[in-house]
Enzyme design. Structure first.
Site, PDB file in Angstrom:
ATOM      1  N   ASP A 110       0.814  -1.214   0.000  1.00 52.42           N
ATOM      2  CA  ASP A 110       0.000   0.000   0.000  1.00 52.42           C
ATOM      3  C   ASP A 110       0.852   1.270   0.000  1.00 52.42           C
ATOM      4  OD1 ASP A 110      -2.433   1.424   0.040  1.00 52.42           O
ATOM      5  OD2 ASP A 110      -3.287   0.120   1.562  1.00 52.42           O
TER       6      ASP A 110
ATOM      7  N   ASP B 119      -9.524   3.969  -3.843  1.00 52.38           N
ATOM      8  CA  ASP B 119     -10.601   3.032  -3.559  1.00 52.38           C
ATOM      9  C   ASP B 119     -11.869   3.434  -4.310  1.00 52.38           C
ATOM     10  OD1 ASP B 119      -8.897   1.732  -1.842  1.00 52.38           O
ATOM     11  OD2 ASP B 119      -9.782   2.555  -0.021  1.00 52.38           O
TER      12      ASP B 119
END
Length: 145
Positions: free
Chosen positions: A82, A142
């Site tokens: 990430d 996202d």
């Protein structure tokens, strides 16, 4: 395994490898990996190219080599990597490339074929350089309904 598999801190012993949460994984990640592989499945793990993960657990920035070696020792097959807490190491292609390339090289150096999934939210033109260092990558943040 997504975020929060981590113990509260890295090992206090140099070179400070990652440690699993002993309450959630009392037998450790290696034992879990063995059980999953015995079922004919693969196991993936999560970290961040920052000082912390998105859930504020320890990240891999500055620990790429020991983390990759530990994932190899645990027989991990897949890493989702990430972008949280990246210490400002973003903003143009080369800075992000260099940060993510460190983990790519560290994984490659282990000799274990670990699938490398970059998740830098599509920042810094990921699609232009990620194909040279990762197996897959995110090209956006996202998706929210």
């Amino acid at each position: 395994m997504d975020d929060c598999w981590h113990a509260p801190e890295r090992s206090p012993h140099p070179p400070h490898p990652p440690v699993a949460d002993p309450e959630r994984f009392p037998d450790g990640i290696k034992a879990l990996s063995e059980k999953i592989h015995a079922m004919g499945l693969k196991i993936g793990i999560y970290s961040s190219a920052g000082t912390m993960t998105c859930a504020r657990r320890f990240g891999s920035l500055g620990y790429e080599e020991i983390d990759a070696k530990t994932y190899k020792d645990w027989d991990i097959d897949y890493l989702k990597y990430d972008n949280c807490y990246n210490e400002g190491q973003a903003g143009y292609d080369l800075i992000s490339y260099n940060r993510y390339a460190k983990m790519s090289r560290a994984l490659s150096d282990t000799g274990r074929p670990i699938v490398y999934a970059m998740c830098n939210w599509g920042e810094d033109g990921t699609w232009n350089w990620a194909p040279t260092i990762a197996h897959l990558w995110r090209m956006s943040g996202d998706i929210i309904d």
